[in-house]
Design a protein around this motif. Sequence first.
Motif, PDB file in Angstrom:
ATOM      1  N   ASP A 144       0.755  -1.179   0.063  1.00 23.84           N
ATOM      2  CA  ASP A 144       0.099  -0.014  -0.068  1.00 23.84           C
ATOM      3  C   ASP A 144       1.031   1.329  -0.104  1.00 23.84           C
ATOM      4  O   ASP A 144       0.391   2.361  -0.494  1.00 23.84           O
ATOM      5  CB  ASP A 144      -0.965   0.251   1.192  1.00 23.84           C
ATOM      6  CG  ASP A 144      -1.991  -0.928   1.029  1.00 23.84           C
ATOM      7  OD1 ASP A 144      -2.237  -1.279  -0.081  1.00 23.84           O
ATOM      8  OD2 ASP A 144      -2.876  -1.477   1.958  1.00 23.84           O
ATOM      9  N   MET A 145       1.952   1.178   0.639  1.00 27.74           N
ATOM     10  CA  MET A 145       2.747   2.426   0.811  1.00 27.74           C
ATOM     11  C   MET A 145       3.398   2.488  -0.792  1.00 27.74           C
ATOM     12  O   MET A 145       3.600   3.840  -1.181  1.00 27.74           O
ATOM     13  CB  MET A 145       4.113   2.220   1.624  1.00 27.74           C
ATOM     14  CG  MET A 145       4.899   3.310   1.625  1.00 27.74           C
ATOM     15  SD  MET A 145       4.137   4.834   2.107  1.00 27.74           S
ATOM     16  CE  MET A 145       3.752   4.565   3.731  1.00 27.74           C
ATOM     17  N   MET A 146       3.687   1.515  -1.512  1.00 27.69           N
ATOM     18  CA  MET A 146       4.120   1.798  -3.065  1.00 27.69           C
ATOM     19  C   MET A 146       2.997   2.428  -3.778  1.00 27.69           C
ATOM     20  O   MET A 146       3.141   3.425  -4.707  1.00 27.69           O
ATOM     21  CB  MET A 146       4.235   0.473  -3.640  1.00 27.69           C
ATOM     22  CG  MET A 146       5.857  -0.204  -2.847  1.00 27.69           C
ATOM     23  SD  MET A 146       5.953  -1.668  -3.688  1.00 27.69           S
ATOM     24  CE  MET A 146       6.516  -1.365  -5.269  1.00 27.69           C
ATOM     25  N   THR A 147       1.752   2.234  -3.376  1.00 20.02           N
ATOM     26  CA  THR A 147       0.633   2.865  -4.036  1.00 20.02           C
ATOM     27  C   THR A 147       0.576   4.329  -3.590  1.00 20.02           C
ATOM     28  O   THR A 147       0.408   5.170  -4.339  1.00 20.02           O
ATOM     29  CB  THR A 147      -0.631   2.301  -3.628  1.00 20.02           C
ATOM     30  OG1 THR A 147      -0.475   0.821  -4.098  1.00 20.02           O
ATOM     31  CG2 THR A 147      -1.860   2.596  -4.381  1.00 20.02           C
ATOM     32  N   VAL A 148       0.989   4.549  -2.176  1.00 20.43           N
ATOM     33  CA  VAL A 148       0.718   6.040  -1.928  1.00 20.43           C
ATOM     34  C   VAL A 148       2.123   6.901  -2.513  1.00 20.43           C
ATOM     35  O   VAL A 148       1.828   7.796  -2.904  1.00 20.43           O
ATOM     36  CB  VAL A 148       1.261   6.066  -0.279  1.00 20.43           C
ATOM     37  CG1 VAL A 148       1.516   7.487   0.284  1.00 20.43           C
ATOM     38  CG2 VAL A 148       0.128   5.330   0.313  1.00 20.43           C
ATOM     39  N   PHE A 149       3.150   6.123  -2.610  1.00 20.84           N
ATOM     40  CA  PHE A 149       4.320   6.919  -3.508  1.00 20.84           C
ATOM     41  C   PHE A 149       4.235   7.262  -4.775  1.00 20.84           C
ATOM     42  O   PHE A 149       4.377   8.050  -5.418  1.00 20.84           O
ATOM     43  CB  PHE A 149       5.559   5.970  -3.307  1.00 20.84           C
ATOM     44  CG  PHE A 149       6.519   6.571  -2.016  1.00 20.84           C
ATOM     45  CD1 PHE A 149       7.648   7.145  -2.208  1.00 20.84           C
ATOM     46  CD2 PHE A 149       5.920   6.494  -0.654  1.00 20.84           C
ATOM     47  CE1 PHE A 149       8.430   7.459  -1.097  1.00 20.84           C
ATOM     48  CE2 PHE A 149       6.694   6.907   0.453  1.00 20.84           C
ATOM     49  CZ  PHE A 149       7.992   7.545  -0.012  1.00 20.84           C
ATOM     50  N   ALA A 150       3.252   6.370  -5.232  1.00 24.65           N
ATOM     51  CA  ALA A 150       2.749   6.433  -6.943  1.00 24.65           C
ATOM     52  C   ALA A 150       1.668   7.481  -7.083  1.00 24.65           C
ATOM     53  O   ALA A 150       1.417   7.985  -8.219  1.00 24.65           O
ATOM     54  CB  ALA A 150       2.200   5.141  -7.360  1.00 24.65           C
ATOM     55  N   GLY A 151       1.167   8.141  -5.783  1.00 21.32           N
ATOM     56  CA  GLY A 151       0.058   8.830  -5.870  1.00 21.32           C
ATOM     57  C   GLY A 151      -1.183   8.270  -6.282  1.00 21.32           C
ATOM     58  O   GLY A 151      -1.949   9.293  -6.445  1.00 21.32           O
ATOM     59  N   ASP A 152      -1.542   7.018  -5.868  1.00 18.72           N
ATOM     60  CA  ASP A 152      -2.657   6.444  -6.419  1.00 18.72           C
ATOM     61  C   ASP A 152      -3.705   5.879  -5.269  1.00 18.72           C
ATOM     62  O   ASP A 152      -4.598   5.406  -5.515  1.00 18.72           O
ATOM     63  CB  ASP A 152      -2.242   5.259  -7.468  1.00 18.72           C
ATOM     64  CG  ASP A 152      -1.807   5.438  -8.605  1.00 18.72           C
ATOM     65  OD1 ASP A 152      -2.084   6.631  -9.193  1.00 18.72           O
ATOM     66  OD2 ASP A 152      -1.056   4.834  -9.173  1.00 18.72           O
ATOM     67  N   HIS A 153      -3.133   6.163  -3.927  1.00 20.28           N
ATOM     68  CA  HIS A 153      -3.837   5.679  -2.790  1.00 20.28           C
ATOM     69  C   HIS A 153      -5.191   6.435  -2.596  1.00 20.28           C
ATOM     70  O   HIS A 153      -4.915   7.712  -2.883  1.00 20.28           O
ATOM     71  CB  HIS A 153      -2.922   5.614  -1.623  1.00 20.28           C
ATOM     72  CG  HIS A 153      -3.469   4.850  -0.463  1.00 20.28           C
ATOM     73  ND1 HIS A 153      -4.419   5.348   0.155  1.00 20.28           N
ATOM     74  CD2 HIS A 153      -3.117   3.810   0.060  1.00 20.28           C
ATOM     75  CE1 HIS A 153      -4.842   4.487   1.347  1.00 20.28           C
ATOM     76  NE2 HIS A 153      -4.163   3.390   1.101  1.00 20.28           N
TER      77      HIS A 153
END
Length: 327
Positions: A293-302
């Motif tokens: 989920d943190m990878m999703t946050v860093f991608a700006g998609d969370h």
Amino acid sequence: MKRAEQVTFGGGGLDRAAHLRGDRGALATAWADPAAAVLLVWQGKPLSTRSGRGSSPDQLVMIRPDHPLAASHRENCIFLGLAPTGAPQFACDISSWQPDALDQAMLASFADASEQQHPDLPTGQVFTELRRMMAFLTPLEAELAATANAVLSWHKSHQFCACCGQPSQVAQAGWQRNCAACNTSHFPRTDPVVIMLITHGDQVLLGRSPGWPVGMYSLLAGFVEPGETLEAAVRREVLEEAGVKVGAVTYLSSQPWPFPMSLMFGCAGIALGRELTIDHSEIEDALWISRADMMTVFAGDHPGIRPTRKGSIAHFLLQNWLADTLD
């Protein structure tokens, strides 16, 4: 941590040249050096070419010492040191200037997007909030801006002697204040802060403070108390804020944080459990988030969490945790 000094505000290569601070002749020579440069700061905002709007990166604007704005503030300028090229670097605070139609509310906001254009400077050279531009600066520019901000902030809040209350005077090229009344010398202070990458398995602990932008979460952090080790501060702060007990603690990296004058000690800690008991007088919220989920946050998609600000040590530590490059 092998990449420790790649954090913003660290590793700029500035030679502080402390041996020159008390040498008036050497400082006069440095000021007259054709390669000398001065950084202007207004209310904590350094002079820059732009503020992150567009495709080109931000950069500091360094002016010549003979510019009227620098020359008129020479008496209280700070000698920052020597650039790797040997060029003397100075900083001047021109916060006494008052722009027209100044929006004080914007200046006091978490994300100050305002820019101030001084009439004696070329169009496009503006005073910009350092948080907005820190990720775009070169290592040397970042170190110069951080040093100038921290020392100038100290001068602003320490104009009177802490021993007798009388006015103190700037000395040692800005790195000291002396009280003529009681003969006490005062030196710039740095406040130690721990910021913690607390993990439990593949999950990391995040928190948010009241007043932050919607969706903004970051690593937990707090000031180190007198008589306390970094490890003890990490365990105390996490327990106080989130109710989580922490076992092993290791040091990772540090970052000067000139907002106004702290040194952030980035640490890793292993949580002994995931149960949260949030102290809402300390923080607004806390949560565990998985690596995926943190990878999703860093991608700006969370859908609910915004990434930490680029240039902050929190962003740096989380990015290296995701890349498995903390060692």
